[in-house]
Design an enzyme around this catalytic site. Structure first.
Site, mmCIF file in Angstrom:
data_model
loop_
_atom_site.group_PDB
_atom_site.id
_atom_site.type_symbol
_atom_site.label_atom_id
_atom_site.label_comp_id
_atom_site.label_asym_id
_atom_site.label_seq_id
_atom_site.Cartn_x
_atom_site.Cartn_y
_atom_site.Cartn_z
ATOM 1 N N ARG A 13 0.822 -1.207 0.000
ATOM 2 C CA ARG A 13 0.000 0.000 0.000
ATOM 3 C C ARG A 13 0.862 1.265 0.000
ATOM 4 O O ARG A 13 0.652 2.170 -0.804
ATOM 5 C CB ARG A 13 -0.924 0.019 1.236
ATOM 6 C CG ARG A 13 -1.928 -1.096 1.334
ATOM 7 C CD ARG A 13 -2.931 -1.113 0.202
ATOM 8 N NE ARG A 13 -3.694 0.127 0.083
ATOM 9 C CZ ARG A 13 -4.220 0.581 -1.057
ATOM 10 N NH1 ARG A 13 -4.039 -0.082 -2.181
ATOM 11 N NH2 ARG A 13 -4.915 1.685 -1.084
ATOM 12 N N ILE A 14 1.827 1.335 0.911
ATOM 13 C CA ILE A 14 2.615 2.559 1.040
ATOM 14 C C ILE A 14 3.573 2.727 -0.133
ATOM 15 O O ILE A 14 3.740 3.830 -0.660
ATOM 16 C CB ILE A 14 3.379 2.571 2.379
ATOM 17 C CG1 ILE A 14 2.389 2.431 3.552
ATOM 18 C CG2 ILE A 14 4.198 3.845 2.519
ATOM 19 C CD1 ILE A 14 1.271 3.453 3.569
ATOM 20 N N LYS A 85 14.973 -10.755 -1.580
ATOM 21 C CA LYS A 85 14.495 -10.806 -0.200
ATOM 22 C C LYS A 85 15.447 -10.101 0.765
ATOM 23 O O LYS A 85 15.018 -9.561 1.778
ATOM 24 C CB LYS A 85 14.293 -12.261 0.230
ATOM 25 C CG LYS A 85 13.116 -12.941 -0.447
ATOM 26 C CD LYS A 85 12.891 -14.343 0.109
ATOM 27 C CE LYS A 85 11.673 -14.995 -0.545
ATOM 28 N NZ LYS A 85 11.415 -16.348 -0.010
ATOM 29 N N CYS A 158 1.429 7.136 10.552
ATOM 30 C CA CYS A 158 0.441 8.081 10.033
ATOM 31 C C CYS A 158 -0.257 8.810 11.179
ATOM 32 O O CYS A 158 -0.522 10.015 11.102
ATOM 33 C CB CYS A 158 -0.573 7.355 9.161
ATOM 34 S SG CYS A 158 -1.339 5.906 9.941
ATOM 35 N N THR A 188 -6.591 -1.937 8.003
ATOM 36 C CA THR A 188 -5.298 -2.040 7.325
ATOM 37 C C THR A 188 -5.056 -3.488 6.916
ATOM 38 O O THR A 188 -5.801 -4.396 7.294
ATOM 39 C CB THR A 188 -4.144 -1.568 8.229
ATOM 40 O OG1 THR A 188 -4.051 -2.434 9.368
ATOM 41 C CG2 THR A 188 -4.361 -0.137 8.692
ATOM 42 N N THR A 217 -1.851 1.299 20.242
ATOM 43 C CA THR A 217 -1.061 2.132 19.338
ATOM 44 C C THR A 217 -0.013 2.871 20.150
ATOM 45 O O THR A 217 -0.278 3.307 21.273
ATOM 46 C CB THR A 217 -1.934 3.142 18.567
ATOM 47 O OG1 THR A 217 -1.074 3.993 17.792
ATOM 48 C CG2 THR A 217 -2.758 4.015 19.493
ATOM 49 N N GLY A 218 1.159 2.995 19.579
ATOM 50 C CA GLY A 218 2.223 3.753 20.234
ATOM 51 C C GLY A 218 2.326 5.167 19.711
ATOM 52 O O GLY A 218 3.268 5.892 20.034
ATOM 53 N N ARG A 240 -10.215 0.202 15.600
ATOM 54 C CA ARG A 240 -10.231 -0.138 14.180
ATOM 55 C C ARG A 240 -11.690 -0.288 13.742
ATOM 56 O O ARG A 240 -12.446 -1.051 14.340
ATOM 57 C CB ARG A 240 -9.459 -1.437 13.933
ATOM 58 C CG ARG A 240 -7.963 -1.339 14.223
ATOM 59 C CD ARG A 240 -7.287 -0.368 13.264
ATOM 60 N NE ARG A 240 -5.860 -0.274 13.467
ATOM 61 C CZ ARG A 240 -4.957 -0.999 12.821
ATOM 62 N NH1 ARG A 240 -5.348 -1.905 11.924
ATOM 63 N NH2 ARG A 240 -3.667 -0.828 13.045
#
Length: 324
Positions: A13-14, A85, A158, A188, A217-218, A240
């Site tokens: 995604r990013i 990889k 984000c 996500t 979350t941090g 979420r």
């Protein structure tokens, strides 16, 4: 102007949205992408079609093992594709990539991300929080960046990018004694489409489209890393929710100096139109989450959604596209 040459590790995604942004803004030249799990033709398909952000406004094709991106009829990026990889094996120097966006979500420590330097990259930006890499948030502490020693940095999460600019304005103007943050966060890729096993928090394995799921979350604590005077004063959690994109931060804070909501709104609006323009936004419109799809600003303050119990205790709301 010579554009900085950039490589992208991880075409999820990013990574894909980073390439879209590079094409749209035309300020950097993406010269290479590495992803060991996605074949070249599949990269074309995944970049061209996006369920959330829509079809790419341009053309992408392949040529001699490269991705070729066209915009308005002109080839803007010819991109070498690697399928390795081990990041230490990626020959970034061969294609001239000086800067690498590390967007796999795997190589998030200095030691792991430094593997890119072995292939010739000079700087690495981790697109996620890091346990040990210096963390920089635009509009907040990027002036502390030291190019002489900061070869691997984190751009934080984000949510931290949404919360930190707002927290900075409020702390600078009124002082924050302490605060609790809640992010109402879109789904996500780490979540499950239907109930399944999860090794850490069991409820994280519940169906993302069916539930509101409390999560850790941090992001709030990370604000203390980019604004040292707030270290230990903020913490938070996430919910979420079953929406595809765009999230919202709720910051509930006790203030040192008494402040009316009008005074707070005025301070945020001044910053949004001044030194934080393009990073912090301000709106008084009756907005909802989809109104911010594709919004490149880190944080958009929702003046109409904020409330105050008294001049020292307030709840502030700010939106963000958590992917873009």
């Amino acid at each position: 102007m010579v554009k900085p040459k950039v490589g992208i590790n991880g075409f999820g995604r990013i990574g894909r949205l980073a390439l879209r942004a590079a094409v749209e803004k035309d300020t950097v030249q993406v010269v290479a992408i590495n992803d060991p799990f996605i074949e070249l033709d599949y990269m074309v398909y995944m970049f061209n079609y996006d369920s959330t952000h829509g079809r790419f406004n341009g053309k992408i094709s392949t040529s001699a093992g490269n991705l070729v991106v066209e915009k308005e009829g002109k080839a803007t990026h010819t991109i070498k594709v690697f399928n390795l990889k081990d990041p230490a094996e990626i020959k970034w120097a061969e294609v001239g990539a000086e800067y690498v966006i590390e967007s796999t979500g795997v190589f998030t420590t200095i030691e792991k991300a430094s593997a890119h330097l072995k292939g010739g990259a000079k700087k690495v930006v981790i697109s996620a929080p890091s346990a040990d890499a210096p963390m920089y948030v635009m509009g907040v502490n990027e002036d502390k960046y030291d190019p002489a020693k900061d070869n691997v940095i984190s751009n934080a999460s984000c949510t931290t990018n949404c919360l930190a600019p707002l927290a900075k304005v409020i702390n600078d103007e009124f002082g924050i004694i302490e605060g609790l943050m809640t992010t109402v966060h879109a789904v996500t890729a780490t979540q499950k489409t239907v109930d399944g096993p999860n090794g850490k928090q069991w409820r994280d394995g519940r169906g993302a489209a069916q539930n509101i799921i409390p999560a850790s979350t941090g992001a709030a604590k990370a604000v203390g890393k980019v604004i040292p005077e707030l270290n230990g004063k903020l913490t938070g959690m996430a919910f979420r929710v079953p929406t595809p994109n765009v999230s919202v931060v709720d910051l509930t804070a006790r203030l040192e100096k008494p402040a009316s909501l009008d005074a707070i709104k005025a301070a945020v609006k001044k910053a949004a139109e001044g030194n934080l323009k393009g990073i912090l936004g301000y709106t008084e419109d009756q907005v909802v989450s989809t109104d911010f799809l594709g919004d490149s600003r880190s944080s958009i303050f929702d003046a109409g959604a904020c409330i105050s119990l008294n001049p020292h205790f307030v709840k502030l709301v700010s939106w963000y596209d958590n992917e873009f």
